[in-house]
Design a protein around this motif. Structure first.
Motif, PDB file in Angstrom:
ATOM      1  N   GLU A  20       3.384   3.306 -12.006  1.00 19.32           N
ATOM      2  CA  GLU A  20       3.084   2.386 -10.922  1.00 19.32           C
ATOM      3  C   GLU A  20       3.036   3.354  -9.947  1.00 19.32           C
ATOM      4  N   ASP A  21       3.172   4.734  -9.788  1.00 21.16           N
ATOM      5  CA  ASP A  21       3.305   5.579  -8.374  1.00 21.16           C
ATOM      6  C   ASP A  21       2.048   5.215  -7.748  1.00 21.16           C
ATOM      7  N   ARG A  22       1.052   5.478  -8.176  1.00 17.36           N
ATOM      8  CA  ARG A  22      -0.306   5.482  -7.291  1.00 17.36           C
ATOM      9  C   ARG A  22      -0.495   4.071  -6.578  1.00 17.36           C
ATOM     10  N   ILE A  23      -0.248   3.102  -7.360  1.00 13.86           N
ATOM     11  CA  ILE A  23      -0.344   1.561  -6.584  1.00 13.86           C
ATOM     12  C   ILE A  23       0.634   1.563  -5.775  1.00 13.86           C
ATOM     13  N   ILE A  24       1.936   2.235  -5.926  1.00 12.05           N
ATOM     14  CA  ILE A  24       3.023   1.857  -4.790  1.00 12.05           C
ATOM     15  C   ILE A  24       2.669   2.746  -3.677  1.00 12.05           C
ATOM     16  N   GLU A  25       1.859   3.810  -3.618  1.00 12.20           N
ATOM     17  CA  GLU A  25       1.550   4.569  -2.588  1.00 12.20           C
ATOM     18  C   GLU A  25       0.610   3.795  -1.874  1.00 12.20           C
ATOM     19  N   TYR A  26      -0.449   3.206  -2.524  1.00 14.26           N
ATOM     20  CA  TYR A  26      -1.632   2.405  -1.947  1.00 14.26           C
ATOM     21  C   TYR A  26      -0.842   1.229  -0.928  1.00 14.26           C
ATOM     22  N   ILE A  27       0.230   0.512  -1.594  1.00 10.21           N
ATOM     23  CA  ILE A  27       0.893  -0.589  -1.080  1.00 10.21           C
ATOM     24  C   ILE A  27       1.595  -0.163   0.240  1.00 10.21           C
ATOM     25  N   VAL A  28       2.465   1.048   0.186  1.00  7.12           N
ATOM     26  CA  VAL A  28       2.937   1.679   1.367  1.00  7.12           C
ATOM     27  C   VAL A  28       2.121   1.844   2.166  1.00  7.12           C
ATOM     28  N   GLU A  29       1.034   2.629   2.111  1.00  7.62           N
ATOM     29  CA  GLU A  29       0.159   2.817   3.088  1.00  7.62           C
ATOM     30  C   GLU A  29      -0.562   1.540   3.646  1.00  7.62           C
ATOM     31  N   ARG A  30      -0.736   0.883   3.002  1.00 11.30           N
ATOM     32  CA  ARG A  30      -1.564  -0.589   3.365  1.00 11.30           C
ATOM     33  C   ARG A  30      -0.773  -1.198   4.357  1.00 11.30           C
ATOM     34  N   LEU A  31       0.777  -1.414   4.097  1.00 15.04           N
ATOM     35  CA  LEU A  31       1.643  -2.146   4.779  1.00 15.04           C
ATOM     36  C   LEU A  31       2.741  -1.292   5.666  1.00 15.04           C
ATOM     37  N   LYS A  32       2.205  -0.196   6.013  1.00 17.78           N
ATOM     38  CA  LYS A  32       2.907   0.731   6.796  1.00 17.78           C
ATOM     39  C   LYS A  32       3.548  -0.027   8.057  1.00 17.78           C
ATOM     40  N   ASP A  33       2.814  -0.949   8.536  1.00 15.09           N
ATOM     41  CA  ASP A  33       3.204  -1.418   9.906  1.00 15.09           C
ATOM     42  C   ASP A  33       4.525  -2.429   9.662  1.00 15.09           C
ATOM     43  N   PHE A  34       4.736  -2.691   8.252  1.00 15.62           N
ATOM     44  CA  PHE A  34       5.915  -3.584   8.259  1.00 15.62           C
ATOM     45  C   PHE A  34       7.030  -2.829   7.478  1.00 15.62           C
ATOM     46  N   ASP A  35       7.162  -1.372   7.736  1.00 10.44           N
ATOM     47  CA  ASP A  35       8.119  -0.584   7.589  1.00 10.44           C
ATOM     48  C   ASP A  35       8.605  -0.769   6.093  1.00 10.44           C
ATOM     49  N   PRO A  36       7.711  -0.723   5.193  1.00 13.12           N
ATOM     50  CA  PRO A  36       8.201  -0.822   3.670  1.00 13.12           C
ATOM     51  C   PRO A  36       9.281  -0.055   3.315  1.00 13.12           C
ATOM     52  N   LEU A  37      10.221  -0.522   2.599  1.00 15.33           N
ATOM     53  CA  LEU A  37      11.275   0.321   1.887  1.00 15.33           C
ATOM     54  C   LEU A  37      10.695   0.595   0.304  1.00 15.33           C
ATOM     55  N   LEU A  38      11.242   1.689   0.005  1.00 14.56           N
ATOM     56  CA  LEU A  38      10.776   2.207  -1.377  1.00 14.56           C
ATOM     57  C   LEU A  38      12.411   2.051  -1.871  1.00 14.56           C
ATOM     58  N   PHE A  39      12.673   0.947  -2.864  1.00 17.16           N
ATOM     59  CA  PHE A  39      13.949   1.058  -3.386  1.00 17.16           C
ATOM     60  C   PHE A  39      13.816   1.301  -4.819  1.00 17.16           C
ATOM     61  N   GLU A  40      14.668   2.578  -5.074  1.00 20.09           N
ATOM     62  CA  GLU A  40      14.686   3.209  -6.303  1.00 20.09           C
ATOM     63  C   GLU A  40      15.949   3.130  -6.897  1.00 20.09           C
TER      64      GLU A  40
END
Length: 320
Positions: A20-40
Motif C-alpha cells: 500500500e505504500d505508493r497509494i499512501i504517498e498519493y493520498i498524503v500528497e493529495r490531502l496535504k492541506d488537511f495535515d494527514p497523519l501517517l499512523f503506523e
C-alpha cells in the motif's frame, strides 16, 4: 480534479494488501492541506485526518490481486479496486476538497482484504467513537452486519489402486458439504486427489459460513464443529454479527440532506466495521457500488454514484 481522473489515478496505482505504500504517498500528497497523519503500528500503515473528531469516515486502501485494468465506458468505470473501495476513497477526497470546516475524521486503512490489521490497530488505539465504514452498499444503509465462521477442514479416506474402491476422501468431503445444505455457506476451495489412478485418501475444504446478527456465534460454532467429527479442522476466522446504533440516524439525515432516498440493506461480508464494533464503536456500513461484482473481473462503479456519495459526505459535515 474530476471524479473520473481521480478514480483512474487511484485504480492505476496498484495497492494489493501488503503493498500500500505508493497509494499512501498519493493520498498524503493529495490531502496535504488537511495535515494527514501517517499512523503506523505493528508494521501496518494507516492515514488519519482530523483524528480528534468523534465521528469518522472509514474505508480501506488495499485491494485483492489485480484481475482487470482500468477502463471506462462512459457510464461505468471498471477495474480491480474501482468499487472496493477506491470509489469511496474518491468520494472522500472530492468531498474534503469542497469542505471548508471539517467536522468528521477520516481513516484510510491498510490490510482489509487480508488480516484486517489496519482497523484492528485503529480500533484498539482510538476507542468509543462512531464510524461510517464505506464499502459497496449501493448507497443504502447497511445496519445489519453478518458475522462469519471460516474453517479449514481436512477429510481422510483410505488410498487404493484406482480399480478398487478404497475409501474416497473426496466423496466423504462431498457428503460433509451436503450435510450443510440449508446453511448460508460458501465453499471457497476444495482440493484433493491426483492423476495417478489412485483413490484419494485426503481432501481439503475451506468453508465460510455467514451468520446473521441474531445468531449466537458460540452456539453456531459448536453446532458446526459437532458435524466435523472424524476430520481435522482449524478455525481460520470467526466474528460476531451486529446491528448498528444511533449512527444510522445521523447518516439518514445526511442522505436526506443530499437529496437521496433513505434505504436500508445488510452487509453480508466481513468489513473493518467488525474490528471497530468489537472495541465498542457504533458503526454502520454505507457506500457506492455493487458488492456482488467486487473481487471479480466484472467489478465496476457508476461515476454518478461516486458523486452522490461525495454529496452525502458534504451533507454529513453540514449535519455535524
Amino acid at each position: 480534479m474530476s471524479v473520473l481522473s481521480t478514480l483512474r489515478e487511484l485504480v492505476e496505482i496498484r495497492s494489493e494488501s501488503g503493498k500500500e505504500d505508493r497509494i499512501i504517498e498519493y493520498i498524503v500528497e493529495r490531502l496535504k492541506d488537511f495535515d494527514p497523519l501517517l499512523f503506523e503500528k505493528n508494521n501496518v500503515k494507516n492515514v488519519l485526518i482530523n483524528h480528534d473528531a468523534d465521528l469518522w469516515i472509514v474505508t480501506h486502501i488495499d485491494t485483492v490481486p489485480i484481475k482487470r485494468k482500468f477502463e471506462f465506458d462512459g457510464v461505468y468505470a471498471y477495474g480491480t479496486g474501482c468499487c472496493d473501495a477506491k470509489a469511496s476513497i474518491t468520494a472522500i477526497i472530492l468531498a474534503l476538497e469542497e469542505i471548508e470546516d471539517l467536522k468528521f475524521g477520516v481513516a484510510l486503512l491498510s490490510d482489509e482484504e487480508e488480516g484486517g490489521m489496519g482497523s484492528k490497530v485503529i480500533a484498539e488505539e482510538f476507542k468509543s467513537k462512531r464510524a461510517i465504514v464505506m464499502e459497496p452498499t449501493e448507497l443504502k444503509i447497511a445496519n445489519r452486519h453478518y458475522g462469519s465462521l471460516e474453517i479449514d477442514v481436512e477429510v481422510f479416506g483410505e488410498s487404493a489402486h484406482g480399480a478398487f474402491r478404497g475409501v474416497n476422501a473426496i466423496e466423504k468431503a462431498i457428503d460433509l458439504i451436503s450435510s450443510f445444505r440449508g446453511y448460508d455457506v460458501l465453499i471457497q476451495r476444495i482440493e484433493g486427489g491426483s492423476f495417478d489412478y489412485v483413490v484419494p485418501d485426503r481432501c481439503f475444504v475451506r468453508l465460510d459460513f455467514l451468520i446473521p446478527p441474531e445468531i449466537d456465534l458460540d452456539e453456531f460454532k459448536s453446532e458446526i464443529i459437532n458435524k466435523l467429527k472424524g476430520t481435522k479442522y482449524s478455525i481460520v476466522e470467526s466474528s460476531k454479527g451486529f446491528l448498528s446504533g444511533e449512527i444510522c440516524r445521523i447518516l439518514e439525515k445526511a442522505i436526506e440532506r443530499a437529496g437521496l432516498n433513505v434505504e436500508y440493506t445488510e452487509m453480508r461480508s466481513w468489513t473493518d466495521a467488525v474490528n471497530l464494533k468489537e472495541q465498542g464503536w457504533d458503526v454502520v456500513v454505507f457506500g457506492p457500488g455493487e458488492l456482488h461484482l467486487c473481487h471479480t473481473e466484472r467489478e465496476r462503479i457508476r461515476l454518478d454514484d461516486v458523486l452522490k456519495a461525495k454529496d452525502v459526505l458534504i451533507a454529513l459535515n453540514d449535519v455535524l
